[in-house]
Design a protein around this motif. Structure first.
Motif, mmCIF file in Angstrom:
data_model
loop_
_atom_site.group_PDB
_atom_site.id
_atom_site.type_symbol
_atom_site.label_atom_id
_atom_site.label_comp_id
_atom_site.label_asym_id
_atom_site.label_seq_id
_atom_site.Cartn_x
_atom_site.Cartn_y
_atom_site.Cartn_z
ATOM 1 N N ASP A 1 -38.114 21.758 15.513
ATOM 2 C CA ASP A 1 -38.093 22.159 16.924
ATOM 3 C C ASP A 1 -38.290 23.674 17.026
ATOM 4 O O ASP A 1 -37.436 24.454 16.596
ATOM 5 N N PRO A 2 -39.414 24.143 17.613
ATOM 6 C CA PRO A 2 -39.666 25.588 17.702
ATOM 7 C C PRO A 2 -38.630 26.329 18.550
ATOM 8 O O PRO A 2 -38.499 27.551 18.419
ATOM 9 N N ARG A 3 -37.926 25.613 19.407
ATOM 10 C CA ARG A 3 -36.927 26.269 20.259
ATOM 11 C C ARG A 3 -35.764 26.834 19.447
ATOM 12 O O ARG A 3 -35.049 27.722 19.917
ATOM 13 N N LYS A 4 -35.597 26.326 18.244
ATOM 14 C CA LYS A 4 -34.494 26.807 17.402
ATOM 15 C C LYS A 4 -34.686 28.273 17.046
ATOM 16 O O LYS A 4 -33.744 29.076 17.144
ATOM 17 N N THR A 5 -35.891 28.659 16.647
ATOM 18 C CA THR A 5 -36.116 30.056 16.258
ATOM 19 C C THR A 5 -36.237 30.967 17.474
ATOM 20 O O THR A 5 -36.067 32.176 17.342
ATOM 21 N N THR A 6 -36.530 30.418 18.637
ATOM 22 C CA THR A 6 -36.510 31.212 19.859
ATOM 23 C C THR A 6 -35.083 31.516 20.274
ATOM 24 O O THR A 6 -34.796 32.578 20.835
ATOM 25 N N THR A 7 -34.180 30.613 19.977
ATOM 26 C CA THR A 7 -32.798 30.719 20.435
ATOM 27 C C THR A 7 -31.907 31.451 19.437
ATOM 28 O O THR A 7 -31.002 32.195 19.842
ATOM 29 N N ILE A 8 -32.166 31.272 18.153
ATOM 30 C CA ILE A 8 -31.236 31.761 17.128
ATOM 31 C C ILE A 8 -31.917 32.804 16.244
ATOM 32 O O ILE A 8 -32.974 32.555 15.652
ATOM 33 N N SER B 1 -22.204 39.552 7.242
ATOM 34 C CA SER B 1 -20.769 39.771 7.068
ATOM 35 C C SER B 1 -20.060 39.898 8.409
ATOM 36 O O SER B 1 -18.847 39.740 8.493
ATOM 37 N N ILE B 2 -20.833 40.195 9.455
ATOM 38 C CA ILE B 2 -20.278 40.233 10.814
ATOM 39 C C ILE B 2 -20.480 38.869 11.470
ATOM 40 O O ILE B 2 -19.538 38.211 11.881
ATOM 41 N N GLN B 3 -21.760 38.460 11.577
ATOM 42 C CA GLN B 3 -22.097 37.144 12.109
ATOM 43 C C GLN B 3 -23.392 36.672 11.446
ATOM 44 O O GLN B 3 -24.321 37.465 11.269
ATOM 45 N N PRO B 4 -23.478 35.395 11.106
ATOM 46 C CA PRO B 4 -24.730 34.908 10.513
ATOM 47 C C PRO B 4 -25.837 34.715 11.544
ATOM 48 O O PRO B 4 -27.013 34.746 11.199
ATOM 49 N N TYR B 5 -25.451 34.507 12.828
ATOM 50 C CA TYR B 5 -26.431 34.201 13.858
ATOM 51 C C TYR B 5 -26.203 35.077 15.086
ATOM 52 O O TYR B 5 -25.079 35.501 15.375
ATOM 53 N N LEU C 1 -40.159 42.130 11.890
ATOM 54 C CA LEU C 1 -39.046 42.793 11.228
ATOM 55 C C LEU C 1 -38.106 41.754 10.633
ATOM 56 O O LEU C 1 -38.084 40.593 11.062
ATOM 57 N N THR C 2 -37.311 42.180 9.676
ATOM 58 C CA THR C 2 -36.298 41.316 9.081
ATOM 59 C C THR C 2 -34.923 41.812 9.469
ATOM 60 O O THR C 2 -34.613 42.997 9.301
ATOM 61 N N VAL C 3 -34.126 40.925 9.998
ATOM 62 C CA VAL C 3 -32.745 41.278 10.336
ATOM 63 C C VAL C 3 -31.991 41.496 9.027
ATOM 64 O O VAL C 3 -32.059 40.649 8.131
ATOM 65 N N PRO C 4 -31.287 42.606 8.884
ATOM 66 C CA PRO C 4 -30.589 42.864 7.617
ATOM 67 C C PRO C 4 -29.646 41.731 7.231
ATOM 68 O O PRO C 4 -28.845 41.272 8.052
ATOM 69 N N ALA C 5 -29.751 41.297 5.987
ATOM 70 C CA ALA C 5 -28.869 40.236 5.505
ATOM 71 C C ALA C 5 -27.412 40.669 5.535
ATOM 72 O O ALA C 5 -26.506 39.838 5.667
ATOM 73 N N SER D 1 -36.405 36.549 9.865
ATOM 74 C CA SER D 1 -37.393 37.237 10.685
ATOM 75 C C SER D 1 -36.921 37.325 12.128
ATOM 76 O O SER D 1 -36.283 36.406 12.652
ATOM 77 N N ASP D 2 -37.266 38.450 12.777
ATOM 78 C CA ASP D 2 -36.912 38.598 14.187
ATOM 79 C C ASP D 2 -38.016 38.106 15.104
ATOM 80 O O ASP D 2 -37.889 38.153 16.319
ATOM 81 N N GLY D 3 -39.125 37.620 14.538
ATOM 82 C CA GLY D 3 -40.240 37.136 15.340
ATOM 83 C C GLY D 3 -41.229 38.214 15.728
ATOM 84 O O GLY D 3 -42.278 37.927 16.303
ATOM 85 N N TYR D 4 -40.907 39.470 15.438
ATOM 86 C CA TYR D 4 -41.791 40.595 15.750
ATOM 87 C C TYR D 4 -42.236 41.336 14.482
ATOM 88 O O TYR D 4 -42.736 42.449 14.571
#
Length: 488
Positions: free
Chosen positions: A315-322, A341-345, A333-337, A328-331
């Motif tokens: 479902d493509p809506r999953k990566t739009t929502t989370i 430690s704060i939140q996975p999503y 860039l990579t969100v720092p792994a 990947s941020d969709g633009y």
């Protein structure tokens, strides 16, 4: 940069007249001197500032509408607003004063009070031109919208449909839920009958008869008036004034604002250099909580693991929502792994284009509009109402409209074909969750379906949790006229 209209600063004081403030020229493109219809149009514009108030569409809105569902958890760090984690994630509601819950109550009644002031002024001046009737319809729509939020959140509440001259005038007993819904229906029906079907582009964001019919359909749906809800939804669908954007993802970008799919948005704006802004904290409060280039917000209201696991395969809506820590941020860039430690999503529906941030140096995405009602919701309501009316063929047609757009041509999300009412009902419920995740629908959907106890009970939810307790400060100020919600 896009142009934004109707950007009047919100009025945040409960039960205070708005007339002095709104005698100033509105801080928007249109001023009183530019207006051509309606003697109070400038004042009506001010109501859209109330719609943008934090208590109406900011973090308190996210707290009441999304964080209490299984779609989300409080987020941020354990020590940041720990008391709210207990409320949102474990249903340990607190009737004592808190800024989120009190602001939600106060801002909605401020909006109602401002609507009543305008309606009283129109009555006293006998303003009945064609433009004035439209202004009255806008005002009644926004009042109905405010009461719909209140009745869903608190249940029985005071019905104030008159101008407040003295603070004691507001100390009245609660009306029943049924009475509140009747009042909302009257306001929205009037709005639907008298609002135009569209506005010129320089009035982007003003409500239309489609907006009123769409919200009234939702009111009917909550009352299980399936025939009434379906009729109103199909009035909107058959009007031809709305359409689904080709990309689900696009709707949640700046390019998707006030688009053919949009029916109601709180209009936010921040200039490119940040010197001019009209916004609330809805987006910034949910932005990625990091440091440096990734200090994008407070990190509240983040997707739950339960939501992550709920999507159908592909479902493509999953990566739009989370937005994933380490993903990947969709633009590009990579969100720092390390942010895991704060939140996975994180909530990607409030995530801004990095190019915009880089060009302006502004990180918190408070310029993004807050989507409050969209055409996809009308289509999904039509599917639900049709199924509950026994018309599975029509329900399947509308359900496929949503799934077809979601799959975007990919070989995923196969068409639903069952005509069994119970099975189709389950499919519609699942589809609503995927389509509107993190948008403020899920908690109220679970309650109105009678599913809240089953879905949320393991986290501490009980039947009394469907309505939030009225803030004790409000109870105390009512001098015995206002009683607390049952069991609280």
């Amino acid at each position: 940069m896009k142009k934004i209209y109707l950007l009047i600063l919100p009025i945040l004081l409960l039960l205070v007249s708005c007339s002095d403030f709104l005698d100033r020229k509105p801080l928007a493109t249109a001023t009183e001197g530019d207006l051509t219809v309606g003697g109070v149009e400038g004042k009506v514009f001010g109501l859209y500032g109330d719609l943008r108030a934090e208590g109406v569409s900011g973090l308190p809105y996210a707290f009441m509408h999304t964080m209490r569902s299984d779609d989300a958890i409080k987020g941020s760090t354990p020590t940041d607003g720990a008391a709210y984690e207990q409320i949102a994630d474990y249903y340990k509601y607190n009737k004592a004063e808190s800024w989120l819950t009190l602001d939600y109550w106060n801002a909605h009644y401020t909006m109602i009070n401002d609507c009543n002031d305008i309606l009283q002024l129109m009555d006293s001046l006998k303003l009945e031109s064609a433009g004035d009737i439209i202004n009255r319809a806008e005002t009644r729509f926004l009042r109905g919208y405010a009461y719909f939020d209140l009745v869903r959140t608190f249940g029985a509440v005071p019905l104030i449909n008159f101008k407040i001259y003295n603070i004691g005038d507001a100390n009245i007993e609660k009306s029943t839920v049924a009475q509140i819904y009747t009042f909302i229906t009257e306001d929205l029906a009037y709005a639907a009958a008298h609002l135009p079907s569209s506005w010129a582009s320089n009035y982007a964001g003003r409500v239309t008869n489609g907006t009123a019919n769409g919200l009234l359909a939702k009111v009917k749906l909550y009352q299980k008036d399936w025939a009434g809800a379906l009729s109103l939804c199909e009035t909107v669908i058959n009007s031809g004034n709305y359409s689904l954007l080709g990309s689900y993802d696009k709707f949640f970008t700046e390019d998707g604002e006030n688009s053919s799919e949009s029916m109601l948005e709180a209009q936010n704006y921040v200039s490119s250099n940040g010197t001019t802004s009209y916004n609330n904290n809805y987006n910034g409060s949910q932005g990625v909580r990091g440091s440096g280039d990734w200090d994008l917000g407070w990190g509240w209201n983040v997707p739950s693991q339960d939501l992550v696991d709920s999507y159908e395969a592909g479902d493509p809506r999953k990566t739009t929502t989370i937005l994933y820590s380490g993903g990947s941020d969709g633009y590009g860039l990579t969100v720092p792994a390390s942010l895991g430690s704060i939140q996975p999503y994180w909530n990607r529906k409030v995530y801004s284009n990095p190019a915009r941030r880089a060009a302006t140096g502004i990180k918190y995405a408070n310029w993004l509009n807050v989507r409050l009602l969209r055409y996809a919701d009308v289509i999904m309501m039509a599917a639900e109402a049709a199924n509950e009316s026994g018309n599975s063929a029509k329900a399947l047609k509308y359900l496929e409209m949503i799934r077809a757009r979601a799959r975007g041509g990919a070989n995923v999300l196969p068409a639903i074909t069952t005509t069994d009412q119970a099975a189709l009902r389950a499919a519609i419920k699942k589809e609503r969750r995927a389509e509107f995740a993190m948008e403020g629908e899920r908690f109220f959907d679970l309650v109105r379906w009678g599913d809240a106890l089953t879905v949320l009970g393991s986290k501490g939810y009980t039947d009394k949790c469907k309505y939030y307790p009225i803030p004790q400060t409000i109870i105390d100020k009512a001098q015995g006229k206002l009683t607390q919600n049952p069991d609280w």
